[in-house]
Design an enzyme around this catalytic site. Sequence first.
Site, short mmCIF file in Angstrom:
data_model
loop_
_atom_site.label_atom_id
_atom_site.label_comp_id
_atom_site.label_asym_id
_atom_site.label_seq_id
_atom_site.Cartn_x
_atom_site.Cartn_y
_atom_site.Cartn_z
N LYS A 27 66.57 66.26 73.18
CA LYS A 27 65.76 66.09 74.39
C LYS A 27 66.27 66.99 75.51
O LYS A 27 65.48 67.69 76.15
CB LYS A 27 65.79 64.63 74.84
CG LYS A 27 65.01 64.36 76.13
CD LYS A 27 64.98 62.89 76.46
CE LYS A 27 66.34 62.37 76.84
NZ LYS A 27 66.32 60.95 77.25
N ASP A 75 61.09 62.09 76.34
CA ASP A 75 61.96 61.08 76.91
C ASP A 75 61.33 59.72 76.71
O ASP A 75 60.33 59.58 76.00
CB ASP A 75 62.22 61.37 78.40
CG ASP A 75 60.97 61.22 79.25
OD1 ASP A 75 59.87 60.98 78.70
OD2 ASP A 75 61.08 61.35 80.48
#
Length: 226
Positions: A125, A143
């Site tokens: 991420k 996210d």
Amino acid sequence: MKINNDIEYIYEKLSKHYPHYANKKPKAKIYSKAYTSLIGVMLSAQSQDKRTAVACNQLFALADTPEEMIKLSREEVIEAIKPAGLYNAKSKNILATSKVLIEKFNSVVPRTQKELMTLPGVGRKSSDIVMRFVFGEPHIAVDTHVFRMLWRLGWADSLDEGKASIVVNNTTPSKYKYGAHMWLITHAKRVCKSRSPECEPCVISAACDKRDITIPKSKLRQNLNA
């Protein structure tokens, strides 16, 4: 799993609904320098934007290069970044990453995702965010907000955000990929909220499975295993 027509519909609607968002950047963690942006992204993990911004401002007032950072004590870093939370792990990773950048990358933030993910505390991420907002590459970071929407849409079939990231990156048409992250995260925060999602006015409601919209992510795995 979403079919191509659904994905096209989703992006067509979102791109028109948020026409000026493709080039926006998350100001709380992205800065003019690659290094401070990388550290900002690391600090943003499980932290609200306002708290991340405070932590970044306090830390960068002390050090904004790898060389300056490793001169700080762990205690100094912790004190500066406390507003962002998880300060024990984050301080350790910030100092370790700064050292690796100096020793292996000549103090330059690497421009490939593979190399970024060798840095302590930088996962998929975080590397997706850096690739997209620092280096302008068409990466989509997943996210908790983006994942929530992908799950409800029926686009993601795994509770693993990393796997969901691979799916959305692989299935997003090239013409939408640059703006995709900001469209998805903005819609997730404004409309597809964790509590009380606004399904009625949602512009992509027609393509949404509305899966588990009343169940928090923390309980999804429990329900799937039941």
